[in-house]
Scaffold this motif. Structure first.
Motif, PDB file in Angstrom:
ATOM      1  N   ASN A   1      -8.274  -6.080  -4.264  1.00 11.71           N
ATOM      2  CA  ASN A   1      -8.141  -5.134  -3.160  1.00 11.71           C
ATOM      3  C   ASN A   1      -7.818  -3.716  -3.618  1.00 11.71           C
ATOM      4  OD1 ASN A   1      -6.516  -7.849  -1.635  1.00 11.71           O
ATOM      5  ND2 ASN A   1      -8.559  -7.156  -1.076  1.00 11.71           N
ATOM      6  N   ASN A   2      -7.662  -3.528  -4.916  1.00 13.00           N
ATOM      7  CA  ASN A   2      -7.593  -2.196  -5.505  1.00 13.00           C
ATOM      8  C   ASN A   2      -8.115  -2.304  -6.924  1.00 13.00           C
ATOM      9  OD1 ASN A   2      -4.988  -3.534  -6.373  1.00 13.00           O
ATOM     10  ND2 ASN A   2      -4.782  -1.613  -7.501  1.00 13.00           N
TER      11      ASN A   2
ATOM     12  N   GLN B   1      -1.630  -4.834  -9.004  1.00 15.25           N
ATOM     13  CA  GLN B   1      -3.004  -5.292  -8.825  1.00 15.25           C
ATOM     14  C   GLN B   1      -3.023  -6.221  -7.627  1.00 15.25           C
ATOM     15  OE1 GLN B   1      -6.411  -5.076 -10.761  1.00 15.25           O
ATOM     16  NE2 GLN B   1      -6.478  -5.433  -8.560  1.00 15.25           N
ATOM     17  N   ARG B   2      -3.657  -5.784  -6.552  1.00 15.42           N
ATOM     18  CA  ARG B   2      -3.672  -6.569  -5.314  1.00 15.42           C
ATOM     19  C   ARG B   2      -4.849  -7.539  -5.339  1.00 15.42           C
ATOM     20  NH1 ARG B   2      -3.873  -1.411  -1.842  1.00 15.42           N
ATOM     21  NH2 ARG B   2      -4.401  -2.818  -0.138  1.00 15.42           N
TER      22      ARG B   2
ATOM     23  N   HIS C   1      -8.308   5.233  -6.241  1.00 15.96           N
ATOM     24  CA  HIS C   1      -8.875   4.027  -5.633  1.00 15.96           C
ATOM     25  C   HIS C   1      -7.746   3.056  -5.257  1.00 15.96           C
ATOM     26  CE1 HIS C   1     -12.994   3.005  -4.792  1.00 15.96           C
ATOM     27  NE2 HIS C   1     -12.600   1.753  -4.731  1.00 15.96           N
ATOM     28  N   TRP C   2      -7.031   3.456  -4.262  1.00 10.31           N
ATOM     29  CA  TRP C   2      -5.881   2.679  -3.782  1.00 10.31           C
ATOM     30  C   TRP C   2      -5.952   2.677  -2.249  1.00 10.31           C
ATOM     31  CZ3 TRP C   2      -2.225  -0.451  -5.622  1.00 10.31           C
ATOM     32  CH2 TRP C   2      -1.103  -0.718  -4.837  1.00 10.31           C
ATOM     33  N   PRO C   3      -6.704   1.753  -1.677  1.00 11.18           N
ATOM     34  CA  PRO C   3      -6.875   1.765  -0.214  1.00 11.18           C
ATOM     35  C   PRO C   3      -5.561   1.629   0.537  1.00 11.18           C
ATOM     36  CG  PRO C   3      -8.479   0.330  -1.263  1.00 11.18           C
ATOM     37  CD  PRO C   3      -7.491   0.690  -2.317  1.00 11.18           C
ATOM     38  N   ARG C   4      -5.351   2.482   1.503  1.00  9.66           N
ATOM     39  CA  ARG C   4      -4.150   2.417   2.348  1.00  9.66           C
ATOM     40  C   ARG C   4      -4.418   1.466   3.515  1.00  9.66           C
ATOM     41  NH1 ARG C   4      -0.184   6.251   2.126  1.00  9.66           N
ATOM     42  NH2 ARG C   4       0.858   4.760   3.508  1.00  9.66           N
TER      43      ARG C   4
ATOM     44  N   SER D   1       0.820  -1.208   0.000  1.00  3.82           N
ATOM     45  CA  SER D   1       0.000   0.000   0.000  1.00  3.82           C
ATOM     46  C   SER D   1       0.855   1.260   0.000  1.00  3.82           C
ATOM     47  CB  SER D   1      -0.918   0.021   1.233  1.00  3.82           C
ATOM     48  OG  SER D   1      -1.878  -1.008   1.161  1.00  3.82           O
TER      49      SER D   1
ATOM     50  N   ARG E   1      -9.436  -5.955   5.033  1.00  8.07           N
ATOM     51  CA  ARG E   1      -9.097  -5.040   3.943  1.00  8.07           C
ATOM     52  C   ARG E   1     -10.215  -4.025   3.716  1.00  8.07           C
ATOM     53  NH1 ARG E   1      -5.346  -6.360   5.525  1.00  8.07           N
ATOM     54  NH2 ARG E   1      -3.902  -7.988   4.857  1.00  8.07           N
TER      55      ARG E   1
ATOM     56  N   THR F   1       0.242  -9.632  -4.764  1.00  6.29           N
ATOM     57  CA  THR F   1       0.157  -8.536  -5.726  1.00  6.29           C
ATOM     58  C   THR F   1       0.619  -9.032  -7.088  1.00  6.29           C
ATOM     59  OG1 THR F   1       0.529  -6.839  -4.037  1.00  6.29           O
ATOM     60  CG2 THR F   1       1.023  -6.243  -6.317  1.00  6.29           C
TER      61      THR F   1
ATOM     62  N   ASN G   1      -0.676   3.393  -9.096  1.00  8.05           N
ATOM     63  CA  ASN G   1      -1.639   2.331  -8.810  1.00  8.05           C
ATOM     64  C   ASN G   1      -2.068   1.595 -10.075  1.00  8.05           C
ATOM     65  OD1 ASN G   1      -2.971   4.673  -9.638  1.00  8.05           O
ATOM     66  ND2 ASN G   1      -4.892   4.064  -8.680  1.00  8.05           N
TER      67      ASN G   1
END
Length: 449
Positions: free
Chosen positions: A84-85, A72-73, A443-446, A53, A385, A119, A68
């Motif tokens: 997840n992203n 790709q998570r 849209h990249w959750p920390r 992240s 997540r 990832t 991002n």
């Protein structure tokens, strides 16, 4: 609409019918075991996974560098694959990204998958930060240190890519987009083998043939590929223009700035097919193995997921190994040993059909995830997540969006598995929701915060 109880019963029924074992080529399995053992006794901690992240640690970095768009998570829980992203819509479309997601979905429908998260690096080269900074193992079975700059510093987050060099810690996966999504995909070529096999060996032209775009990947330009005489190997894609011009009776290997293209399906009229790296490993090398011609492969420092199982001078002829012009000697040898060259072509085709077919690739991914699952030291779960979009819904979105609808044949997935997957039929409101998420470049959750 299914009730929660009905959904659980259906998922349990489908999961019970999934495969729990398969067999790989021993050398391919051996590579998986070796690479997934890199974490040693310490295993994969949640801090390592969440450190990805940090790759996009500020809004400015995301907007300016689109960082991002490379990672790709992915998380798998109870047999279901989640993302997840989400990659911003303006960067969607290439089959390099979508192909593996399609293949992962099919794996989840065929096999009973373990809980894992990792990832997928969407580039020809895995990140330099996952290179090892020293060789050997650490004390007491500890993992080798990498150049990973985030905390835990020097760790190795579980990451997959379609090629790597020996000094990199990522895990290898098939270049699935080229195997199943491209118009001249491996799967399409395999399905038309009755046509390519129609050219008898005796009718093939005894000439080395190659066509490609005239660019060169960085590791040739930096002199990282060396032949046995100690010299740096020049960029094969441009250097072979000169060799072809000097030996037109042996070789017709040119970049497309010099010679016209020839469709892959028509290259089987030549006895000898020349393969070189592109930006990384060649996405056509796998297909060349099917053509029934002897494949000549240029020296490289990059490996694909099955390369350990290939034997030089059994499945292909290596060149640029002794010196930069040794392809001339190799082609002369092939002409003088026609029956041996023919047997090599047959061995390559047999290998490809057995170990690179779609069932074999699905088995590979299942075995990779199975071995990887043994390394986790925390409970893998979507509940930990900030974002978990079911892959089935993401693929449904791809199938109806203008940028992605023609990237891969999604219908063959949903026609086969859609009726038994309750997540594969999102309503219009859910598809709109997924679509809106793709319009947000942030849209990249920390998950690390």
């Amino acid at each position: 609409m299914l009730s929660i109880v009905s959904w659980i019963v259906l998922v349990a029924f489908v999961a019970a019918d999934k495969l729990e074992t398969c067999d790989l080529h021993p050398k391919i399995e051996e590579r998986i075991v070796k690479d997934t053992a890199a974490w040693g006794d310490a295993g994969i901690t949640e801090d390592l996974v969440k450190s990805v992240s940090k790759h996009c640690d500020t809004e400015a970095r995301i907007r300016q560098h689109y960082c991002n768009c490379q990672p790709q998570r992915i998380l798998i829980e109870n047999g279901t694959v989640y993302l997840n992203n989400l990659i911003p819509r303006h960067r969607l479309g290439p089959h390099e990204h979508i192909g593996l997601l399609v293949e992962l979905y099919e794996v989840s429908q065929v096999y009973k998958l373990p809980n894992v998260e990792f990832t997928y690096w969407l580039d020809d080269h895995p990140p330099g930060e996952t290179n090892y900074v020293f060789s050997g193992s650490g004390p007491h079975g500890a993992p080798r240190a990498t150049a990973w700059p985030y905390e835990p510093r020097g760790g190795l987050p579980p990451m997959v890519a379609w090629s790597k060099s020996a000094d990199n810690g990522v895990l290898m996966v098939p270049y699935s987009g080229a195997f199943r999504c491209a118009k001249d995909s491996f799967d399409a070529l395999e399905a038309s083998l009755h046509q390519t096999a129609g050219v008898a060996w005796a009718d093939k032209l005894p000439l080395g043939f190659g066509r490609w775009n005239g660019f060169c990947t960085y590791y040739y330009g930096m002199g990282l590929v060396r032949s046995e005489d100690g010299q740096a190997v020049p960029c094969p894609r441009t250097y072979l223009n000169n060799v072809s011009a000097a030996h037109p009776d042996l070789l017709s290997a040119f970049d497309l700035g010099v010679a016209k293209p020839v469709p892959l399906a028509h290259q089987n009229r030549y006895k000898y097919i020349i393969s070189t790296d592109g930006w990384s490993i060649s996405s056509k090398f796998d297909k060349y193995l099917l053509l029934g011609s002897t494949v000549f492969k240029a020296a490289s420092i990059r490996d694909g997921f099955y390369y350990d199982a290939l034997e030089p001078n059994v499945h292909f002829v290596p060149f640029m190994v002794k010196h930069k012009d040794d392809i001339v000697e190799a082609l002369q040898w092939a002409r003088q040993h026609d029956e041996e060259a023919r047997r090599m072509a047959e061995a390559a085709r047999e290998f490809a059909r057995k170990h690179l077919s779609r069932p074999a690739r699905l088995c590979y991914l299942f075995r990779l995830l199975t071995h990887l699952s043994k390394q986790y030291r925390y409970p893998v779960s979507c509940s930990r997540r900030k974002l978990c979009v079911p892959l089935a819904q993401e693929l449904r979105y791809y199938a109806q969006d203008e940028k992605t609808k023609d990237t891969c044949p999604y219908d063959e997935l949903f026609d086969k598995y859609g009726a038994t997957d309750p997540l594969a039929a999102p309503d219009a409101d859910r598809l709109r929701e997924v679509s809106v998420m793709h319009l947000d470049p942030l849209h990249w959750p920390r998950d690390d915060l």
